[in-house]
Write an enzyme that holds these catalytic residues in place. Structure first.
Site, PDB file in Angstrom:
ATOM      1  N   ALA A 132       0.842  -1.201   0.000  1.00  0.00           N
ATOM      2  CA  ALA A 132       0.000   0.000   0.000  1.00  0.00           C
ATOM      3  C   ALA A 132       0.874   1.247   0.000  1.00  0.00           C
ATOM      4  O   ALA A 132       1.953   1.248   0.608  1.00  0.00           O
ATOM      5  CB  ALA A 132      -0.930  -0.014   1.204  1.00  0.00           C
ATOM      6  N   PRO A 133       0.428   2.322  -0.688  1.00  0.00           N
ATOM      7  CA  PRO A 133      -0.875   2.485  -1.334  1.00  0.00           C
ATOM      8  C   PRO A 133      -1.003   1.889  -2.727  1.00  0.00           C
ATOM      9  O   PRO A 133      -2.090   1.838  -3.262  1.00  0.00           O
ATOM     10  CB  PRO A 133      -1.049   4.003  -1.380  1.00  0.00           C
ATOM     11  CG  PRO A 133       0.331   4.521  -1.470  1.00  0.00           C
ATOM     12  CD  PRO A 133       1.188   3.588  -0.657  1.00  0.00           C
ATOM     13  N   GLY A 134       0.081   1.457  -3.366  1.00  0.00           N
ATOM     14  CA  GLY A 134      -0.082   0.627  -4.541  1.00  0.00           C
ATOM     15  C   GLY A 134       0.474   1.133  -5.861  1.00  0.00           C
ATOM     16  O   GLY A 134       0.257   0.492  -6.886  1.00  0.00           O
ATOM     17  N   CYS A 173      12.420   5.085   1.297  1.00  0.00           N
ATOM     18  CA  CYS A 173      12.491   6.513   0.970  1.00  0.00           C
ATOM     19  C   CYS A 173      13.181   7.232   2.125  1.00  0.00           C
ATOM     20  O   CYS A 173      12.759   8.305   2.554  1.00  0.00           O
ATOM     21  CB  CYS A 173      11.114   7.095   0.688  1.00  0.00           C
ATOM     22  SG  CYS A 173       9.859   6.744   1.933  1.00  0.00           S
ATOM     23  N   ASP A 178       1.236  -9.333   8.224  1.00  0.00           N
ATOM     24  CA  ASP A 178       2.511  -8.738   8.588  1.00  0.00           C
ATOM     25  C   ASP A 178       3.599  -9.382   7.729  1.00  0.00           C
ATOM     26  O   ASP A 178       3.810 -10.597   7.770  1.00  0.00           O
ATOM     27  CB  ASP A 178       2.772  -8.980  10.074  1.00  0.00           C
ATOM     28  CG  ASP A 178       4.124  -8.450  10.531  1.00  0.00           C
ATOM     29  OD1 ASP A 178       4.810  -7.787   9.738  1.00  0.00           O
ATOM     30  OD2 ASP A 178       4.484  -8.701  11.695  1.00  0.00           O
TER      31      ASP A 178
END
Length: 762
Positions: free
Chosen positions: A172-174, A317, A231
């Site tokens: 996510a978010p994809g 990031c 997870d």
């Protein structure tokens, strides 16, 4: 008090910077801890430091990627190059020349673009306003994805092919998931979606964010797609009946290993300072320290899920070596089968810096970097204080860092090519390496810190995991040392006999009466319909599907397996995974793609199945050719102008052809052509719905708006006629269906799978 506030604003006016993020005080874009920590790491040469910091204070350029099949993507790219770039050349706004959009040079096939203009220009410049409207419409229908440039890198280095088994462990978010799907569907055409033999599993630990992945997948419907909610650090062993490259189905299921694994892990996110300015105030080094253990466990888990000739891409990031090189070093030392791959020759236009081999973590937010090694730390700090710090050996450079080839990692800095900050590492198994259980493991366990990560990647597991699942998963609740020491558990489980629960799940998969191993999981199961199911047979007959339609791979979403409303389609590999695993244990959120739904027509007409707009490319190869109508551009224009045009309003020969057809679902093909209005550069195929006296183009309203803008450059719909026709039809023709508002419209009038939030995903 008001006067005082105004006075303060006037005093600070000269120290403010006005950009797309609002009016920002320059003092807010500074953090002494950040500066002290990264100066100590020597990630940036001294003569570039000020340039680096200034780049972090500037807003990011707008970057986007053209998505979908290569044929459609190149058509759209040509539209930008031939229509909008000339329009935007030499635009002057407030006495300043505004540069036009430019292709990102390192992105393959020129399908990524960048432009650097403020929102003020987009709002007030007529030329840029038109271009922005084009981008908005194409983004809404999924032809364009707003995505930060460096975020596009990991899927490129993963090198996915249509036959690969792929998992995106923290998806996510994809946006990266969408790139992986496109690679899996590299053989798609403009009108037809292939059914690739491979598989993509998109996983996220947050149930709510998992729905974002489902919404992303609607942009490129894929029978090879699955979403799970687990997870990543304790991802369970999955099984399938496929064990070779040819995907032959075996009677005895084996562990599902992956050819490609993406680990874009939760991180502190300081590489996103240019767009997430809140990080300036809250940044402190303990965020990265606390996430290090989770990141190591995710990467180690991926290593044990990889095929012998597979590839892993690890990315963050973050600029922090504790989250980057330190994680890679810990994982390599715990599993000597793996090595870093030198990809410096790939994407030569991408300017990057090599990974570093030395760094100095801080044990406190005060940026005390005097502990230059683990030994120095344990000799100086009492044991109880060490436990409180949650530091352990792998935070520091290992003694063998020079032999790990850490310089093969990639660091991307904002001041080099006007991007965000990013880190990428590519790992593969060493050639001809014999499996080994030995490990250079850290001496202490890793405890997951209570750290709040940026919204883009959440580190905490927010869903309950059943005791059964923990029992099945190697590495659950273990330190990196303990987890690495159990590296052979997967093999042991793989070679053992299926559990009683698994046998039960497999034997009852067709009926949907699965044993619920995780009662907290509330999603409905995906149940395969028998190929001779009467409802499915009726559907195939009504929609004129050929005998080679893969009816044995059709799913419904209910425990009983009854064909109530919607049909989903999967490929053979996805089917094998579903049949050989308990759907609650793998917390399956979605599977395959929705292709057909039942239309509850009005009075005087029986219920009829229809092909969904987003499902048509998947179904089209199986539709008998004689059932597809051919129409010209004037017919398409009428369908675009009006939502419910009367059959009698069409020109011949389409008027007679559509009147001769029975009510229900039909398909129309519009060949490439040129008219006085515009040019249709490629063939289009759309689903239609014929009622008693009218015809509807059954595509999403946003998709229709984008197509109109692309063809005519302006809105050509006729609102008055549309409203009048709708009222007449409501009185005369009760069989007309509602126009879809979204790609997958449920019984309550909204996208059944979409997340409620309108989120600009990157």
């Amino acid at each position: 008090m008001a006067k005082t506030r105004r006075g303060r604003r006037n005093v600070k006016k000269n120290n403010q910077q006005d950009d797309d993020r609002g009016t920002i005080e320059r003092a807010d874009m500074d953090n002494e801890r950040f500066t002290a920590y990264y100066r100590a790491q020597n990630i940036i040469p001294d003569d570039q430091w000020e340039i680096f910091m200034e780049s972090l204070r500037r807003p990011l350029p707008t970057t986007f990627r053209i998505t979908g099949s290569r044929e459609i993507a190149h058509t759209l790219g040509n539209t930008i190059k031939e229509t909008y770039v000339p329009l935007l050349n030499n635009v002057i706004f407030e006495d300043e020349v505004i540069p036009p959009p430019a292709q990102i040079l390192w992105y393959p096939e020129g399908l990524a673009w960048q432009f650097n203009v403020s929102k003020k220009v987009l709002r007030r410049s007529p030329e840029f306003k038109k271009f922005h409207s084009f981008l908005v419409h194409e983004t809404e229908v999924g032809n364009i994805s707003r995505q930060e440039a460096v975020s596009m890198l990991p899927p490129i280095f993963l090198g996915v092919q249509p036959h690969h088994k792929v998992i995106d462990m923290c998806a996510a978010p994809g946006s990266k998931t969408a790139q992986l799907l496109e690679a899996l569907h590299a053989n798609d055409t403009a009108t037809s979606t292939s059914i690739p033999p491979g598989l993509l599993i998109a996983n996220d630990s947050d149930a709510r964010r998992s729905h974002l992945l489902i919404h992303q997948s609607a942009r490129l419907p894929s029978p090879a797609f699955m979403v799970t909610n687990l997870d990543a650090s304790i991802y369970p062993v999955l099984r399938s009946g496929t064990t070779d490259k040819h995907r032959s189905v075996k009677k005895t299921p084996r562990q599902l290993l992956f050819d490609r694994i993406l680990c874009d892990v939760p991180c502190s996110g300081d590489g996103t300072l240019r767009k997430n300015i809140g990080i300036w105030k809250r940044w402190q080094p303990m965020d990265g320290n606390g996430l290090h253990g989770l990141q190591v466990r995710i990467l180690q888990r991926a290593m044990r899920m990889l095929e012998p000739d597979g590839r892993i891409v690890y990315s963050t990031c973050s600029l922090n070596p504790v989250e980057n090189e330190a994680v890679i070093a810990a994982a390599l030392n715990s599993n000597p089968e793996f090595e870093l791959v030198d990809v410096s020759s790939q994407l030569p236009e991408l300017i990057r810096r090599p990974g570093i081999t030395t760094w100095t973590p801080t044990v406190h937010r005060s940026i005390d970097t005097s502990y230059t090694s683990w030994n120095t730390f344990i000799e100086t700090i009492p044991e109880e204080k060490r436990a409180e710090s949650k530091m352990f050996e792998t935070h520091w450079p290992p003694s063998n860092s020079d032999s790990l080839n850490l310089e093969r990692c990639m660091r991307v800095y904002p001041h080099i090519q006007d991007t965000g900050g990013f880190f990428v590492a590519v790992l593969e198994r060493k050639s001809n390496h014999e499996p080994s259980t030995s490990t250079h493991a850290p001496k202490r366990g890793v405890e997951e810190a209570d750290v709040t990560a940026p919204e883009t990647k959440k580190p905490k597991l927010e869903i309950p995991i059943s005791p059964h699942q923990l029992d099945e998963v190697p590495g659950a609740n273990m330190s990196p040392a303990e987890s690495a020491a159990t590296a052979e558990i997967d093999t042991i489980m793989d070679e053992g006999e299926p559990t009683a629960e698994l046998s039960q799940a497999r034997s009852t998969a067709h009926t949907g009466k699965l044993k619920v191993s995780d009662p907290s999981f509330k999603e409905m199961p995906y149940t395969f319909v028998a190929p001779d199911d009467p409802a499915l047979a009726t559907c195939i007959q009504q929609l004129n599907l050929s005998s080679d339609f893969p009816s044995s791979n059709v799913l419904v979403r209910n425990p009983e397996g009854e064909a109530v409303r919607s049909f989903y389609l999967t490929n053979d590999l996805v089917k094998s995974v579903i049949l050989n695993n308990d759907y609650t244990r793998m917390r399956l959120m979605t599977s395959g793609t929705k292709v057909i739904t039942k239309q509850e027509a009005g009075r005087g007409m029986d219920a009829h199945f229809r092909i969904l707009g987003e499902g048509l490319p998947v179904i089209l190869p199986y539709v008998n050719s004689e059932a597809i109508m051919t129409a010209d551009f004037p017919v398409l224009k009428i369908l675009l102008q009006t939502y419910y045009p009367l059959c009698a309003s069409f020109p011949e020969p389409f008027k007679s052809a559509i009147e001769a057809r029975s009510a229900g679902s039909h398909i129309a093909r519009f060949p490439a052509s040129q008219s006085s209005d515009t040019t249709l550069s490629r063939e289009l195929v759309f689903p239609l719905w014929k009622s008693k006296i009218s015809v509807a183009l059954m595509i999403d309203k946003k998709a229709k708006s984008a197509l109109i803008l692309r063809l005519f450059g302006e809105d050509i719909t006729i609102p008055a006629r549309e409203q009048g026709t709708r009222k007449r039809l409501e009185a005369i023709d009760a069989t007309a269906p509602d126009q879809p508002n979204d790609p997958e419209v449920g019984e309550n009038g909204r996208d059944e799978d979409a997340d409620e939030d309108d989120i600009d995903t990157e």
